[in-house]
Design a protein around this motif. Structure first.
Motif, mmCIF file in Angstrom:
data_model
loop_
_atom_site.group_PDB
_atom_site.id
_atom_site.type_symbol
_atom_site.label_atom_id
_atom_site.label_comp_id
_atom_site.label_asym_id
_atom_site.label_seq_id
_atom_site.Cartn_x
_atom_site.Cartn_y
_atom_site.Cartn_z
ATOM 1 N N THR A 108 -4.715 -53.805 23.402
ATOM 2 C CA THR A 108 -5.873 -53.114 23.734
ATOM 3 C C THR A 108 -6.327 -53.318 25.017
ATOM 4 O OG1 THR A 108 -6.627 -52.876 21.482
ATOM 5 C CG2 THR A 108 -8.238 -52.358 23.014
ATOM 6 N N PHE A 109 -6.243 -52.271 25.875
ATOM 7 C CA PHE A 109 -6.652 -52.234 27.328
ATOM 8 C C PHE A 109 -8.008 -51.864 27.433
ATOM 9 C CE2 PHE A 109 -2.069 -52.198 27.151
ATOM 10 C CZ PHE A 109 -1.577 -53.205 28.080
ATOM 11 N N ASN A 110 -8.732 -52.523 28.174
ATOM 12 C CA ASN A 110 -10.168 -51.923 28.454
ATOM 13 C C ASN A 110 -10.511 -51.796 30.003
ATOM 14 O OD1 ASN A 110 -11.641 -52.151 25.404
ATOM 15 N ND2 ASN A 110 -10.428 -53.799 25.562
ATOM 16 N N TRP A 111 -11.142 -50.789 30.321
ATOM 17 C CA TRP A 111 -11.188 -50.890 31.973
ATOM 18 C C TRP A 111 -12.601 -50.507 32.415
ATOM 19 C CZ3 TRP A 111 -7.712 -47.970 29.141
ATOM 20 C CH2 TRP A 111 -8.063 -46.632 29.106
ATOM 21 N N TYR A 141 -7.547 -47.935 25.618
ATOM 22 C CA TYR A 141 -6.502 -47.467 25.314
ATOM 23 C C TYR A 141 -5.609 -48.582 24.220
ATOM 24 C CZ TYR A 141 -1.380 -46.181 24.582
ATOM 25 O OH TYR A 141 -0.316 -46.006 24.130
ATOM 26 N N THR A 142 -5.138 -48.409 23.174
ATOM 27 C CA THR A 142 -4.244 -49.348 22.286
ATOM 28 C C THR A 142 -3.009 -49.001 22.197
ATOM 29 O OG1 THR A 142 -6.493 -50.104 21.124
ATOM 30 C CG2 THR A 142 -4.359 -50.547 20.121
ATOM 31 N N ALA A 143 -2.178 -49.816 22.575
ATOM 32 C CA ALA A 143 -0.726 -49.555 22.123
ATOM 33 C C ALA A 143 -0.444 -50.291 21.122
ATOM 34 C CB ALA A 143 0.105 -50.297 23.273
ATOM 35 N N LYS A 144 0.060 -49.631 19.846
ATOM 36 C CA LYS A 144 0.249 -50.058 18.630
ATOM 37 C C LYS A 144 1.669 -50.346 18.393
ATOM 38 C CE LYS A 144 -3.856 -47.715 16.982
ATOM 39 N NZ LYS A 144 -4.530 -46.964 15.840
ATOM 40 N N ASN A 145 2.143 -51.004 17.134
ATOM 41 C CA ASN A 145 3.482 -51.010 16.374
ATOM 42 C C ASN A 145 4.441 -51.608 17.629
ATOM 43 O OD1 ASN A 145 2.823 -49.368 14.131
ATOM 44 N ND2 ASN A 145 2.944 -47.602 15.379
ATOM 45 N N LEU A 146 3.864 -52.696 18.080
ATOM 46 C CA LEU A 146 4.732 -53.500 19.018
ATOM 47 C C LEU A 146 5.288 -54.726 18.295
ATOM 48 C CD1 LEU A 146 2.268 -53.526 22.151
ATOM 49 C CD2 LEU A 146 4.061 -51.940 21.701
#
Length: 413
Positions: free
Chosen positions: A142-145, A171-176
């Motif tokens: 999860t990226f926070n800015w 934004y969260t990148a999933k299923n990594l």
């Protein structure tokens, strides 16, 4: 343009003073499809379709859609660029067409109505370099800015490929996968009501997903030991292996055999440790445990193995014979070691193999001489190798010393 200035423009700016759009006669068709084509942090460009009955165009702009600028003669150009604007902000543009009526006299010019005002936007400026923080799990990042002034949305890109547009600051990148490094650029965008997006600078960030923390297995005595030792130098190198292939290193706990006082803790991330110094003629016990490194950087330890034992026993030896005689003997001597239960004497004609036990001595013995082993007499022309193997006492058990000094008997007349 006298009539326009006196009749139209004068009225326009009177109305502008009271926050109204300039007004002109509807004698020429309005320019069509006015739209923004460029939006930088300090400029905008708009374009429109050519009006068949217009020879040139006027442009006005406003910061609030109510109070308008002085009309700008854009001649016959079908686009207009405004510069020196504020980043991350909305403005409004309107265009009208002018028909010269085939004369060079401005008094005869005919004007279209002003086009409906469109919102135009400048790109936001990203001023903070390290504007992203991350949260990771074993399969997501999860990226926070930091919010960007003037931004109405954000475009998240993986390398150069857009993967998400959001009005949120997360934004969260999933299923990594576990241990997967994921990098993004987050671009600040200001969107207009007509759908134009002025894209500004970006934040860059990356993070690596965590791996499932693995607790290593309990170590066994067969998994570690002495790799190399020197009683002469008083040094030891240790060795360990991990059949489970899960450990990232090992830790040795070393204590004096007598009394159990801890003398050293040794950690190694390679199979063979560096060389360590120990006192000679002191018996030690040592045990081992594996470790892995958790996601927080802290070590996770397995259970300790049972103890093993070692002592850098200082033993010397020589071969004694007379030049004229045939009699040959080997003289061995050593220091007494606290904790020793007995000493076993071995001999061989080879340095690394072929040893035969010839004598077991009590714990108080400190020397031994002999002329033969078994029924075989010693030969003065032969090189012999001997070792004194100390048996240690730990509680009620007799245990093995993992370090053994091999002595090459030197001839002495």
């Amino acid at each position: 343009m006298k009539n326009y200035v006196k009749a139209i423009v004068a009225m326009t700016f009177l109305m502008a003073a009271v926050a109204m759009m300039p007004n002109v006669a509807k004698a020429v068709s309005e320019p069509a499809n006015v739209k923004q084509t460029v939006g930088t942090d300090h400029s905008i460009t708009v374009r429109w379709d050519n009006s068949i009955d217009a020879d040139r165009y006027y442009v006005v702009w406003s910061e609030d859609g109510q109070t308008w600028s002085e009309p700008k003669n854009n001649f016959s150009k079908l686009q207009y660029t405004a510069t020196g604007l504020t980043a991350g902000k909305s403005y409004f543009i309107s265009v009208c067409g002018v028909d010269n009526m085939g004369t060079s006299t401005e008094d005869d010019d005919v004007y279209s109505a002003w086009t409906p005002a469109i919102e135009v936007v400048t790109a936001p400026i990203v001023s903070t370099v390290n504007g992203i923080t991350t949260q990771v799990s074993s399969n997501s990042v999860t990226f926070n800015w930091i919010p960007v002034e003037g931004a109405t949305s954000y475009v998240v890109k993986y390398y150069d490929s857009p993967i998400a547009t959001t009005t949120d600051t997360q934004y969260t990148a999933k299923n990594l996968g576990e241990g997967y490094t994921y990098a993004v650029r987050v671009y600040a965008v200001r969107n207009s009501a007509s759908g134009f997006a002025a894209q500004g600078g970006y934040y860059a960030g990356q993070a690596t997903t965590t791996k499932a923390e693995v607790k290593p297995p309990k170590a066994q005595k067969a998994n570690f030991g002495i790799y190399e030792s020197s009683a002469l130098a008083g040094t030891v190198k240790f060795v360990a292996s991990d059949p489970s292939l899960t450990a990232q290193g090992y830790e040795l706990d070393i204590r004096k055999l007598k009394g159990g006082k801890k003398v050293r803790t040794i950690q190694s991330s390679t199979n063979v440790s560096v060389s360590h110094s120990f006192k000679k003629n002191v018996a030690y016990k040592y045990r081992m445990r594996y470790y892995t490194v958790g996601n927080n950087g802290k070590k996770i330890y397995g259970k300790y193995s049972p103890y093993r034992y070692f002592c850098l026993h200082a033993v010397s030896g020589k071969k004694v014979y007379s030049l004229g005689g045939q009699s040959t003997r080997l003289d061995l001597k050593w220091k007494k070691v606290a904790g020793a239960k007995k000493y076993e004497i071995y001999i061989s004609k080879q340095a690394k193999s072929g040893y035969k036990k010839i004598k077991t001595l009590g714990k108080n013995k400190k020397k031994y001489s002999f002329y033969k082993y078994g029924k075989t007499e010693l030969v003065k022309t032969q090189t012999y190798y001997t070792k004194v193997v100390m048996k240690l006492k730990h509680g009620k058990k007799t245990v093995k010393n993992d370090t053994q000094s091999i002595i090459r008997a030197v001839a002495v007349n």
